[in-house]
Design a protein around this motif. Structure first.
Motif, PDB file in Angstrom:
ATOM      1  N   UNK A 220       0.834  -1.188   0.000  1.00 27.55           N
ATOM      2  CA  UNK A 220       0.000   0.000   0.000  1.00 27.55           C
ATOM      3  C   UNK A 220       0.881   1.255   0.000  1.00 27.55           C
ATOM      4  N   UNK A 221       1.899   1.217   0.791  1.00 27.76           N
ATOM      5  CA  UNK A 221       2.806   2.378   0.851  1.00 27.76           C
ATOM      6  C   UNK A 221       3.393   2.697  -0.513  1.00 27.76           C
ATOM      7  N   UNK A 222       3.918   1.656  -1.136  1.00 32.59           N
ATOM      8  CA  UNK A 222       4.571   1.880  -2.432  1.00 32.59           C
ATOM      9  C   UNK A 222       3.577   2.380  -3.460  1.00 32.59           C
ATOM     10  N   UNK A 223       2.424   1.729  -3.535  1.00 30.41           N
ATOM     11  CA  UNK A 223       1.452   2.092  -4.558  1.00 30.41           C
ATOM     12  C   UNK A 223       0.915   3.503  -4.305  1.00 30.41           C
ATOM     13  N   UNK A 224       0.711   3.827  -3.042  1.00 28.06           N
ATOM     14  CA  UNK A 224       0.225   5.176  -2.749  1.00 28.06           C
ATOM     15  C   UNK A 224       1.220   6.245  -3.194  1.00 28.06           C
ATOM     16  N   UNK A 225       2.487   5.970  -2.928  1.00 25.59           N
ATOM     17  CA  UNK A 225       3.503   6.929  -3.372  1.00 25.59           C
ATOM     18  C   UNK A 225       3.415   7.094  -4.886  1.00 25.59           C
ATOM     19  N   UNK A 226       3.298   5.976  -5.589  1.00 20.92           N
ATOM     20  CA  UNK A 226       3.305   6.004  -7.053  1.00 20.92           C
ATOM     21  C   UNK A 226       2.080   6.733  -7.595  1.00 20.92           C
ATOM     22  N   UNK A 227       0.926   6.478  -7.018  1.00 19.25           N
ATOM     23  CA  UNK A 227      -0.293   7.029  -7.608  1.00 19.25           C
ATOM     24  C   UNK A 227      -0.437   8.514  -7.335  1.00 19.25           C
ATOM     25  N   UNK A 228       0.273   9.015  -6.326  1.00 19.53           N
ATOM     26  CA  UNK A 228       0.141  10.450  -6.021  1.00 19.53           C
ATOM     27  C   UNK A 228       1.031  11.331  -6.903  1.00 19.53           C
ATOM     28  N   UNK A 229       1.867  10.685  -7.702  1.00  9.90           N
ATOM     29  CA  UNK A 229       2.910  11.471  -8.397  1.00  9.90           C
ATOM     30  C   UNK A 229       2.387  12.435  -9.464  1.00  9.90           C
ATOM     31  N   UNK A 230       1.122  12.450  -9.687  1.00 10.82           N
ATOM     32  CA  UNK A 230       0.593  13.421 -10.649  1.00 10.82           C
ATOM     33  C   UNK A 230       0.592  14.825 -10.054  1.00 10.82           C
ATOM     34  N   UNK A 231       0.667  14.912  -8.742  1.00 14.18           N
ATOM     35  CA  UNK A 231       0.709  16.230  -8.108  1.00 14.18           C
ATOM     36  C   UNK A 231       2.155  16.654  -7.912  1.00 14.18           C
ATOM     37  N   UNK A 232       2.431  17.870  -8.293  1.00 18.32           N
ATOM     38  CA  UNK A 232       3.815  18.342  -8.192  1.00 18.32           C
ATOM     39  C   UNK A 232       4.359  18.241  -6.779  1.00 18.32           C
ATOM     40  N   UNK A 233       3.502  18.591  -5.832  1.00 16.66           N
ATOM     41  CA  UNK A 233       3.984  18.589  -4.453  1.00 16.66           C
ATOM     42  C   UNK A 233       4.425  17.178  -4.040  1.00 16.66           C
ATOM     43  N   UNK A 234       3.641  16.213  -4.482  1.00 20.74           N
ATOM     44  CA  UNK A 234       3.972  14.844  -4.104  1.00 20.74           C
ATOM     45  C   UNK A 234       5.217  14.356  -4.829  1.00 20.74           C
ATOM     46  N   UNK A 235       5.405  14.867  -6.025  1.00 16.84           N
ATOM     47  CA  UNK A 235       6.647  14.518  -6.726  1.00 16.84           C
ATOM     48  C   UNK A 235       7.843  14.996  -5.904  1.00 16.84           C
ATOM     49  N   UNK A 236       7.731  16.246  -5.405  1.00 20.14           N
ATOM     50  CA  UNK A 236       8.836  16.791  -4.613  1.00 20.14           C
ATOM     51  C   UNK A 236       9.100  15.946  -3.372  1.00 20.14           C
ATOM     52  N   UNK A 237       8.030  15.405  -2.814  1.00 20.77           N
ATOM     53  CA  UNK A 237       8.196  14.653  -1.581  1.00 20.77           C
ATOM     54  C   UNK A 237       8.487  13.181  -1.820  1.00 20.77           C
ATOM     55  N   UNK A 238       8.718  12.824  -3.050  1.00 18.23           N
ATOM     56  CA  UNK A 238       8.921  11.421  -3.400  1.00 18.23           C
ATOM     57  C   UNK A 238       9.839  10.694  -2.428  1.00 18.23           C
ATOM     58  N   UNK A 239      10.994  11.290  -2.184  1.00 22.92           N
ATOM     59  CA  UNK A 239      11.978  10.572  -1.366  1.00 22.92           C
ATOM     60  C   UNK A 239      11.568  10.513   0.100  1.00 22.92           C
ATOM     61  N   UNK A 240      10.940  11.591   0.554  1.00 19.75           N
ATOM     62  CA  UNK A 240      10.467  11.597   1.933  1.00 19.75           C
ATOM     63  C   UNK A 240       9.434  10.484   2.100  1.00 19.75           C
ATOM     64  N   UNK A 241       8.502  10.431   1.150  1.00 14.20           N
ATOM     65  CA  UNK A 241       7.446   9.428   1.226  1.00 14.20           C
ATOM     66  C   UNK A 241       8.006   8.021   1.162  1.00 14.20           C
ATOM     67  N   UNK A 242       8.916   7.819   0.244  1.00 16.81           N
ATOM     68  CA  UNK A 242       9.493   6.479   0.111  1.00 16.81           C
ATOM     69  C   UNK A 242      10.146   6.041   1.405  1.00 16.81           C
TER      70      UNK A 242
END
Lengths: 367, 1053
Positions: free
Chosen positions: A277-299
Motif C-alpha cells: 500500500x505504501x509503495x502504490x500510494x507513493x506512485x499514484x500520487x505522483x501526478x501532483x507536483x507537491x507529491x513529486x517533490x516529496x517522493x523521497x520523503x514518502x518512500x
C-alpha cells in the motif's frame, strides 16, 4: 621599498595544482600563503615568505583571468591567449566543476535561484566551506542548468559536450540538474543519512526510465522532465491495493517465489499489505507536483522505515522489490496493458541505495 | 617588381557582444593596404560570423609591399550611428616576399584593440604574387632575408659574411602631435602602431637595399630598436650583419652535418669583413703591435658629452687628454668620410659584426670588451627625411668603438650591439662589442685565394688560441697580468677575459658556468638640459668603474676567470642612474686560476676589528671554496703550486678604492693595479665598502638543480631535454623617497634583482634539473621613485644522469689523453670530420676539450709578469677587458652535435605524436614554442619562415577593474605572446627562436585609474621537427615538412 607590480607570464601558462585547489576552496591570498607555509614548502624549497606571497598572487591572478574561460570550457580550448597543454586544461576544468559533498547535499533539489543564493551564507557557516567556494559551486550548478535546459538529446551528453567534463562528473551534474528541475526534497532530517551518491544513483535510474527521453529521444528537456503520461499511468497501479483479490494474489505470488530465500520472510509476509500500500500510494500520487517533490520523503516514510524497523537486510529488500515488481506482470489486469506503458512498469520505484543509516549499499535493483 | 596581394576574410569567432539589446554583433571587416580599402558584407547577429569573402586584390609596388602592413579592421555595423570598431589585426606580409619562406599566411589572428585587448579572433588568408622585374634602380629589396638570430641560421651556410649594416629612420611621434589633443586615445594608439609598423617596414627595406648593394642576400643578427624620444620624435634604428647565405640542400638539413662549418670552410673562400685588410699582418698568433698604439696612451671609452648643435664638447674634469683624443678620432673619421664620400664605403668603415656565435675559424683572437657611451641632448627632429643628427651621433660612437678595438690590436668588433636610455631630453647612447682579430683568410675578397693563411690554421693551437692576446705584451694598451697559456704554454694569455659574445663552442671550459650580475645605483641631482647632461657624464665613468669592480669581485668569488655575453646597461632617470651588468662566468682552462679576495682593514691595531676582518676573510674564502665545488671547478692538479695562497704577500698587496665619493686629490694617490696580483684586496675602511663586501656574500647561489646563464647555452651542460619554458617577468618597486642614499638604493636594487631571481627559481621548481638560459634583465626608471626590472629567459630541462656520465667519461678521457701531444691533437679533429657523424656518441669537441684541459702546466714564476696601471682615469672608464677567442676550429660546433645525440623527453615526443595522430581529439590550437635561443633542444629547425617584429600599445582607463597594474600588464603580456604565436602559426610555423622583448615601456597613473604600456618584440618564425620524428621520416622528408603545416591547418578548421 614596496612592490608595485609583480608578474610572471610564461609562454606555457604555469598551473600549480596546490594553489589552484586553495583558490577553488575560496581562500584569500593571505590565507593561502599561510596554508602553504604550514605545508612546509618553504623548508623544501628554501624560498622566503615574500617569494611565496608573490607566487601565490601570481597564480591567483592567472586563475582569476582563466575563470572567465572556465565558465564556458570549450572557449578554454579554443582561446589563443593562454597556451595550456590539453592535460592541464582538462585538470583545470574538472577541478573547477568539482563540488563538495557537504555543499551539494545542502542545495540538491532546491531551486537554483537568487533566493537560494542568498542562503549561501548559512550553508557556508554550516558546512565550513568558504562562501566564495559555495558561490562558485552554486554558480556552476546554475550555469550548467541554464545551458542544458531546453536542449535536445541526452542530458549527460549535453553536459559533457558543453562543459567538457569527465563522464563521472557529467553524470553527477545530470543528477543535480535533474533534481533541481524537479525540486525533489532532500533536506528533510529523515533524508540526512542519504549521500549525494545515493541520490545521484536514483536520478540516473529515473532519467533512464521515468522521463520523456525514455520513450522519445527527440524532445526538448527530454531527460529533465518526468513523463507526465507515465505518472498518469501509474494511477492504474491503485488496483494492486484497492482490489483485495488482486492484492492477495500478488502477495501469494511474491511469497511463493521468496519462500526460503528471505531471512525476514515472516515479517515480510505479515507486512506485505502495508508495504504494498505504501509503495502504490507513493506512485499514484505522483501526478501532483507537491507529491513529486516529496517522493523521497514518502518512500523513506512508507517503505524504508518499516523495513528498517524490522531489521531487513539489504539483500532481502532487493529480492523483495524485484519479486514485487516482477510478479505484477503475471497478474490478470496487467497483462493487457498498452505496450507503451510496460517499460515503465518494468522499472520499480527508485529507492535510495541505502536503506539503513549503517550504510548497506543496495545494488541495482532494476530488473 | 610590382605584386598582387590577395586577401580573403574567412570567418570570425568569439567576437564581443556589441549590441546590448540582442547580445549579438553585426560584424563586417575592412581590409586596408596602402590607400586601398575593401569591405566584406555585414554578417548580422552573430558572434561567430562566416564571411567567406571573395579574394580582395591589391595591385601594389613592391616598395609598398615591404613598407606597409596589411591592416584588417573588424567593425560592428550600426544603422543609426557610427560603426563601432571591435579591433584590428596588422599583418606583416614581408615573409611572403622571399621565396624560401612562407607561401601563404593563413590562420586565426586575435583581434586586438588598444583599449580592450584581444576581442575574439578572425580567420584570414593572405597570398602574394610577385612579378619579376629586374629594375636596377629599384627602391625595394624584396628577397633579402632577415634573421634575428645572432649566429648563422641552422639550415643555412654562410658563403660570405659581408659585415655591418645599419640604418635609422625618424619621424614625429603621433602621441605628441597637436592632433593628439582632440583625438581619442584609441585613435592615437593606432596611429602610433601603424606608424611604427610603417617605419620598421621602411627600415627593413632600406637595410635590404644596402645588403643588395654589398651583394649579400641576408641579414643575420638583425636588431631593430625604437627610441621614444618624446617631444623630439620617434627613431627607429636597426643594425645587422650582411651575409650571403646558401640554403643547405634539404636532405643535408636533416643531418647533423648541416652545420659542420669545417666543411663549409673548405669549400668556400668565406667571408670578408670590411676592414680593408689593414690588419693583415696578423697572420701569426704573436702580434707585433705598433708603438703608436701606446703613444695614444689609451684604451678608454670616455663618455663624451656632446651638446646637440655644438659638436663635441668636454668630458668633464678628466677631459684633457680625452678631448684631444676625441678630436683626433673625429678628425680621422672625417678624413675617411671625406676620402670616400660614397655611402657604401662609409658603411664599410665599421668592421662590426652583430653575431655572437661564429663559424669555427672565423675568430682568431679576442682582444676584449670595447664600449663607448655618449650623453646627448635631444631636440626636435626637424626634417624626418634627413636624420643626420642621429646618424652622426651613432657614427661618432662607432668610430670610437673602432678606435678602441684598434688600440687592442684588433681590427674588428664582434658581438656588437647598440642601445639607448632616454629620460626627458637626455639620452645616453651606448655601444659595445668585443674587439677581435678575425682569420685573415676571411678578410680577403672572395676572389683572392691566399695559401699563406692555410698555415695559420695549423699554427693555431686548437682550444686555446682564442685566449692569446692580440696586442703586444710590452706595449699593452692597458695594464693586465699576463701568463703563458695554460693549455699550449706557448702564448701569453691575460688573467681574466671579458667578452660580449657567446662562449665559442670549442672553448675548453672546466666545470659549469653561472650568471654573474653587477648592480649599481647612483643618485643624481635633478637638473635641466646641459647641467643634467654634464652631471650624467660625470657620473658615468664612476659607474663603469664600479660595475667593473663588482664584476671582478663576483667573478673571483665564483672561482672563475672569464665572462661571456657581457651586457652592461646604464639607465638614466630623473634623479638617479642605474647600472646593471649581466654576464656568464666560466672557468677557461687556458687562463690562470683566479686568485682569492683579500680583505684589509684600515685600523690594524684594533683587536676586535682585526678579528672581524679575519672572520670576513674566512667567510669569503669559504664562499670561494663552496662555489668551486658547486660549479664543479676542479682545474687539473698541476696548477696547485700556482694557485698558492689566496692571500698575497704583503708587499704585493694592492688596494682597490671602493668609494666614488673621494675627491680627485685622493684619486691621484691611488694604486689601482689590482690586475697584477693574485688576489683582490678589498679595503673596508668605511661602511660603504663594508656593505659592498656584505652584498658580495649575500648573493645566494641558485637552489640545487638550477643553473643560470645569459648566454645561449650553459657551459658544462650539454644534455638538454626537450622541455622548455620561456617567460617574461616584470617587477616595479617604489622607493620610499625619504632616505634615499646611494647605499639604500643599491640595497633596494640588489634585493629587487635577487628576489626576482629567487621567485623565478621557485616558480620553475617543477622543471628541476633545469637551467635558465639567455637570462636578459632590462632596467628602466619610468618615474622618480619607480624602478622597473623586466626579465625574459628560457628554462630548459636537462638530464642529470646523463650529465654525470658525461663527466665521468670526461675524466676518463682526460686521463687517457693526458699524454697526448699537441701536434697529435691538431690532426685528430680533422680525421673526425671525415667520419660519419652519427656514429659518434659524443661530439668530438668534447673529447678535444678534455685533452686540452689536461694539458696545462706552466711554471708559476712566469705568471708574475704584470704591468702597472697607468692612471685611475684609464682604469675607471675603460671597458676594455681582455679575452681571447679560440681560433681555428676544424670541428663542427658542438651545439648541433649535442642536439642530435640527445634523446627527446617522452613527454615532448608524446605531445607531438598526439598532435599528428589525433588532431581533432584535443581539438584546437597548435602549440607554438617561444625561446630566446637560436635553437630548440631535441629538435631540428627545418625552415625559417621570416622575421616577426611586432609593436603593440595597450591602454586602459579602468585600471582597478582590470586587476590593477599587475592584472593589466599580466594580461597584456599574455596577449602579446598570443599574437606572436598566432602569427607564427599562420605562417605555418611551430616556434619562434631568438625571441626578444626589446621594449616594455609601462606608464601608470593610478589616480586617474589609467595605465599605458608599449611592447616591442621580435624573433624568427621557424618550423622545427623533433629529432625522434626526423629519424622516422627523414627518408620521406616532405612528410616532416607538412607536419607543422597540418597543425596550422587544424587551426583554420
Amino acid at each position: 621599498m614596496t612592490s608595485e607590480l609583480d608578474i610572471f607570464v610564461g609562454n606555457t601558462t604555469l598551473i600549480d595544482e596546490d594553489v589552484y585547489r586553495l583558490w577553488l576552496d575560496g581562500y584569500s591570498v593571505g590565507d593561502a600563503v599561510a596554508l602553504r607555509v604550514r605545508s612546509g614548502i618553504l623548508e623544501q624549497t628554501g624560498a622566503t615568505a615574500a617569494v611565496l606571497q608573490s607566487d601565490t598572487m601570481d597564480h591567483y591572478r592567472t586563475f582569476h583571468m582563466l575563470e572567465r574561460l572556465l565558465h564556458a570550457p570549450p572557449k578554454l580550448l579554443h582561446q589563443l591567449i593562454y597556451q595550456i597543454p590539453p592535460s592541464r586544461q582538462a585538470l583545470l576544468i574538472e577541478r573547477y566543476y568539482a563540488f563538495d559533498e557537504a555543499f551539494v547535499r545542502e542545495v540538491l533539489g532546491k531551486k537554483l535561484s537568487k533566493g537560494t543564493k542568498k542562503d549561501l551564507d548559512d550553508i557556508s557557516t554550516k558546512t565550513g566551506i568558504t562562501l566564495k567556494s559555495c558561490r562558485r559551486q552554486f554558480d556552476n550548478f546554475k550555469r550548467v542548468f541554464k545551458v542544458v535546459e531546453e536542449m535536445r538529446g541526452s542530458l549527460v551528453d549535453n553536459i559533457q559536450q558543453h562543459f567538457l567534463l569527465s563522464d563521472r562528473l557529467a553524470r553527477d551534474y545530470a543528477a543535480i540538474v535533474f533534481f533541481a528541475n524537479n525540486r525533489f526534497e532532500t533536506g528533510k532530517k529523515k533524508l540526512q543519512y542519504l549521500s549525494f551518491g545515493d541520490f545521484a544513483f536514483c536520478a540516473e535510474l529515473m532519467i533512464q526510465n521515468w522521463t520523456l527521453g525514455a520513450v522519445d529521444s527527440q524532445v526538448d528537456d527530454m531527460d529533465m522532465d518526468l513523463d507526465k503520461e507515465f505518472l498518469q499511468d501509474l494511477k492504474e497501479l491503485k488496483v494492486l491495493v484497492a482490489d483485495k483479490d488482486l492484492l492477495d494474489l500478488h502477495k501469494s505470488l511474491v511469497c511463493t517465489a521468496l519462500r526460503g530465500k528471505l531471512g525476514v520472510f515472516s515479517e515480510m509476509e505479515a507486512n506485505f499489505k502495508n508495504l504494498s500500500r505504501g509503495l502504490v500510494n507513493v506512485a499514484t500520487k505522483l501526478t501532483h507536483n507537491k507529491d513529486v517533490r516529496d517522493l523521497f520523503v514518502d518512500l523513506v516514510e512508507k517503505f524504508v522505515e518499516p523495513c528498517r524497523s524490522d531489521h531487513w537486510p539489504l539483500s532481502d529488500v532487493r529480492l523483495f522489490l524485484n519479486q514485487y515488481s516482477a510478479s505484477v506482470h503475471s497478474l490478470d489486469g496487467f497483462r493487457n496493458l498498452p505496450k507503451a506503458v510496460r517499460p515503465h512498469l518494468a522499472a520499480p520505484p527508485p529507492l535510495p541505495q541505502r536503506v539503513s543509516p549503517c550504510g548497506h549499499q543496495r545494488g541495482c535493483h532494476k530488473t | 617588381m610590382p605584386g598582387k596581394l590577395k586577401v580573403k576574410i574567412v570567418a570570425g569567432r568569439h567576437l564581443p557582444v556589441m549590441d546590448r539589446a540582442s547580445d549579438l554583433t553585426d560584424a563586417f571587416v575592412e581590409v586596408k593596404f596602402g590607400n586601398t580599402t575593401f569591405k566584406t558584407d555585414v554578417y548580422p547577429k552573430s558572434l561567430n560570423p562566416q564571411w567567406n569573402s571573395e579574394w580582395f586584390k591589391f595591385e601594389v609596388d613592391d616598395e609598398d609591399l615591404q613598407d606597409e602592413p596589411l591592416q584588417i579592421t573588424v567593425l560592428d555595423h550600426d544603422t543609426y550611428s557610427a560603426n563601432d570598431a571591435i579591433g584590428k589585426v596588422y599583418i606583416d606580409i614581408d615573409p611572403l616576399l622571399y621565396s624560401e619562406a612562407a607561401t601563404v599566411i593563413s590562420g586565426w589572428f586575435p583581434i586586438y584593440d588598444t583599449i580592450h585587448g584581444i576581442r575574439g579572433e578572425i580567420n584570414v588568408v593572405v597570398k602574394v604574387d610577385l612579378f619579376n622585374d629586374l629594375n636596377r634602380f629599384r627602391q625595394s629589396s624584396c628577397g633579402v632575408k632577415f634573421f634575428c638570430t645572432t649566429s648563422i641560421p641552422k639550415c643555412y651556410r654562410a658563403v660570405i659574411i659581408h659585415g655591418f649594416v645599419e640604418e635609422l629612420v625618424v619621424n614625429e611621434d603621433p602621441e605628441y602631435q597637436w592632433i593628439d589633443r582632440i583625438r581619442t586615445p584609441r585613435a592615437s594608439n593606432e596611429a602610433r602602431q601603424r606608424l611604427i609598423s610603417l617605419m620598421s617596414g621602411e627600415l627593413q627595406r632600406k637595410i635590404g637595399l644596402k645588403v643588395l648593394e654589398m651583394r649579400g642576400n641576408a641579414v643575420v643578427g638583425y636588431l631593430q630598436c625604437f627610441d621614444l624620444e618624446g617631444e623630439s620624435g620617434l627613431v627607429v634604428r636597426a643594425i645587422g650583419t650582411a651575409c650571403t647565405l646558401d640554403k643547405l640542400s634539404s636532405p643535408a638539413a636533416f643531418l647533423p652535418a648541416c652545420n659542420s662549418p669545417s666543411k663549409e670552410m673548405k669549400e668556400s673562400p668565406l667571408v670578408h669583413p670590411p676592414s680593408h685588410g689593414c690588419r693583415s699582418t696578423h697572420n701569426s698568433p704573436i702580434h707585433t703591435a705598433t708603438g703608436s698604439r701606446l703613444t695614444q696612451n689609451f684604451s678608454v671609452s670616455v663618455p663624451t658629452l656632446i651638446y646637440t648643435g655644438m659638436g663635441s664638447g668636454s668630458a668633464g674634469k678628466e677631459g684633457g687628454p680625452f678631448k684631444a683624443l676625441l678630436r683626433q678620432q673625429t678628425q680621422s673619421a672625417l678624413e675617411q668620410r671625406g676620402g670616400s664620400p660614397h655611402r657604401f664605403c662609409r658603411r664599410r668603415e665599421f668592421p662590426f659584426f652583430t653575431l655572437t656565435a661564429f663559424p669555427p675559424g672565423f675568430l682568431v683572437h679576442v682582444g676584449g670588451v670595447v664600449s663607448a657611451r655618449s650623453v646627448k641632448l635631444l631636440d626636435r627632429i626637424h626634417n624626418p627625411d634627413e636624420p643626420e643628427t642621429r646618424d652622426a651621433w651613432w657614427a661618432e660612437i662607432r668610430q670610437e668603438i673602432k678606435s678602441h678595438a684598434k688600440a687592442l690590436g684588433c681590427h674588428a668588433v664582434v658581438g656588437y650591439s647598440e642601445s639607448t636610455s632616454i629620460c626627458e631630453e637626455v639620452c645616453i647612447l651606448s655601444a659595445s662589442g668585443t674587439a677581435a682579430v678575425l682569420n685573415p683568410r676571411f678578410l680577403q675578397d672572395g676572389t683572392v685565394e691566399g695559401c699563406l693563411e692555410q698555415r695559420l690554421e695549423e699554427n693555431l693551437p686548437a682550444g686555446c688560441g682564442f685566449c692569446h692576446i692580440p696586442y703586444d705584451e710590452l706595449n699593452m694598451p692597458f695594464p693586465a697580468h699576463l701568463t703563458y697559456c695554460y693549455n699550449c704554454r706557448k702564448q701569453k694569455v691575460p688573467d681574466v677575459l671579458f667578452t660580449t659574445i657567446d662562449l665559442p663552442t670549442d672553448a675548453t671550459v672546466i666545470g659549469k658556468g653561472c650568471l654573474i650580475q653587477a648592480r649599481l645605483c647612483r643618485l643624481k641631482k635633478k637638473a635641466q638640459a646641459e647641467a643634467n647632461a654634464t652631471a650624467i657624464s660625470n657620473l658615468l665613468p664612476f659607474m663603469e668603474y664600479e660595475v667593473h669592480t663588482q664584476l671582478m669581485n663576483k667573478l673571483k668569488l665564483k672561482g672563475m676567470n672569464a665572462l661571456f655575453g657581457l651586457r652592461i646597461q646604464i639607465t638614466v632617470g630623473e634623479n638617479m642612474l642605474m647600472g646593471l651588468a649581466s654576464a656568464t662566468g666560466v672557468y677557461l682552462a687556458a687562463l690562470p686560476t683566479p686568485g682569492g679576495i683579500q680583505i684589509a682593514g684600515k685600523t690594524p691595531n684594533d683587536g676586535s676589528y682585526e678579528q672581524h676582518i679575519s672572520h670576513m676573510q674566512k667567510k669569503i674564502n669559504d664562499t670561494i671554496a663552496k662555489n668551486k665545488e658547486l660549479y664543479e671547478i676542479n682545474p687539473p692538479e698541476i696548477s696547485e703550486e700556482i694557485i698558492g695562497s689566496p692571500i698575497p704577500e704583503p708587499r704585493q698587496r694592492s688596494r682597490l678604492l671602493r668609494s666614488q665619493s673621494e675627491s680627485s686629490d685622493e684619486v691621484t694617490e691611488l694604486d689601482l693595479s689590482h690586475g697584477k696580483k693574485d688576489a683582490f684586496v678589498l679595503e673596508i675602511d668605511d661602511t660603504d665598502a663594508m656593505e659592498d663586501v656584505h652584498s658580495l656574500l649575500t648573493d645566494v647561489p641558485p637552489p640545487s638543480g638550477f643553473y643560470s646563464c645569459n648566454t645561449e647555452i650553459m657551459p658544462g651542460i650539454n644534455n638538454w631535454t626537450s622541455e622548455i619554458q620561456m617567460f617574461t617577468s616584470v617587477r616595479v618597486i617604489r622607493l620610499s623617497s625619504l632616505n634615499l642614499t646611494n647605499q639604500a638604493l643599491n640595497k633596494n636594487f640588489n634585493d629587487l634583482c635577487e628576489n626576482l631571481l629567487k621567485s623565478l627559481y621557485f616558480k620553475l621548481r617543477s622543471m628541476i634539473p633545469c637551467c635558465l638560459c639567455h637570462v636578459n634583465f632590462t632596467v628602466s626608471l619610468p618615474e622618480d621613485e619607480l624602478i622597473q626590472v623586466t626579465v625574459t629567459a628560457v628554462a630548459i630541462t636537462f638530464d642529470k644522469n646523463q650529465a654525470l656520465q658525461t663527466t665521468k667519461a670526461h675524466v676518463e678521457k682526460s686521463l687517457q689523453r693526458a699524454s697526448t701531444d699537441n701536434e697529435e691533437l691538431l690532426q685528430f679533429p680533422l680525421e673526425l670530420c671525415s667520419d660519419s657523424l652519427p656514429s659518434h656518441p659524443f661530439p668530438p669537441a668534447k673529447e678535444h676539450l678534455e685533452s686540452a684541459s689536461s694539458n696545462s702546466g706552466i711554471p708559476a714564476a712566469q705568471r708574475a709578469t704584470s704591468v702597472d696601471y697607468s692612471s685611475f682615469a684609464d682604469r675607471c672608464s675603460s671597458w676594455i677587458e681582455l679575452i681571447k677567442l679560440k681560433a681555428q676550429t676544424i670541428r663542427r660546433g658542438s651545439i648541433k652535435t649535442t642536439v642530435t645525440v640527445e634523446k627527446t623527453s617522452p613527454m615532448g615526443e608524446g605531445n607531438f605524436r598526439n598532435r599528428s595522430a589525433a588532431p581533432c581529439a584535443n581539438s584546437t590550437v597548435g602549440v607554438v614554442k617561444m625561446t630566446p635561443l637560436s635553437f630548440i633542444p631535441g629538435a631540428k629547425i627545418t625552415k625559417y619562415l621570416g622575421i616577426i617584429n611586432m609593436f603593440f600599445i595597450r591602454e586602459t582607463t579602468s585600471l582597478r577593474e582590470e586587476g590593477g597594474v599587475s592584472g593589466f600588464l599580466h594580461a597584456f603580456i599574455a596577449e602579446v605572446f598570443a599574437m606572436v604565436r598566432a602569427h607564427v602559426a599562420a605562417l605555418g610555423g611551430n616556434a619562434v627562436v631568438s625571441y626578444i622583448m626589446k621594449q616594455c615601456v609601462f606608464m601608470e597613473n593610478p589616480n586617474k585609474n589609467q595605465a599605458q604600456c608599449l611592447i616591442n618584440v621580435s624573433g624568427d618564425a621557424v618550423v622545427f621537427a623533433r629529432e625522434s620524428e626526423l629519424e622516422v621520416v627523414s627518408t620521406q622528408q616532405p612528410a616532416a615538412n607538412c607536419q607543422p603545416a597540418c597543425t596550422g591547418g587544424e587551426v583554420t578548421t
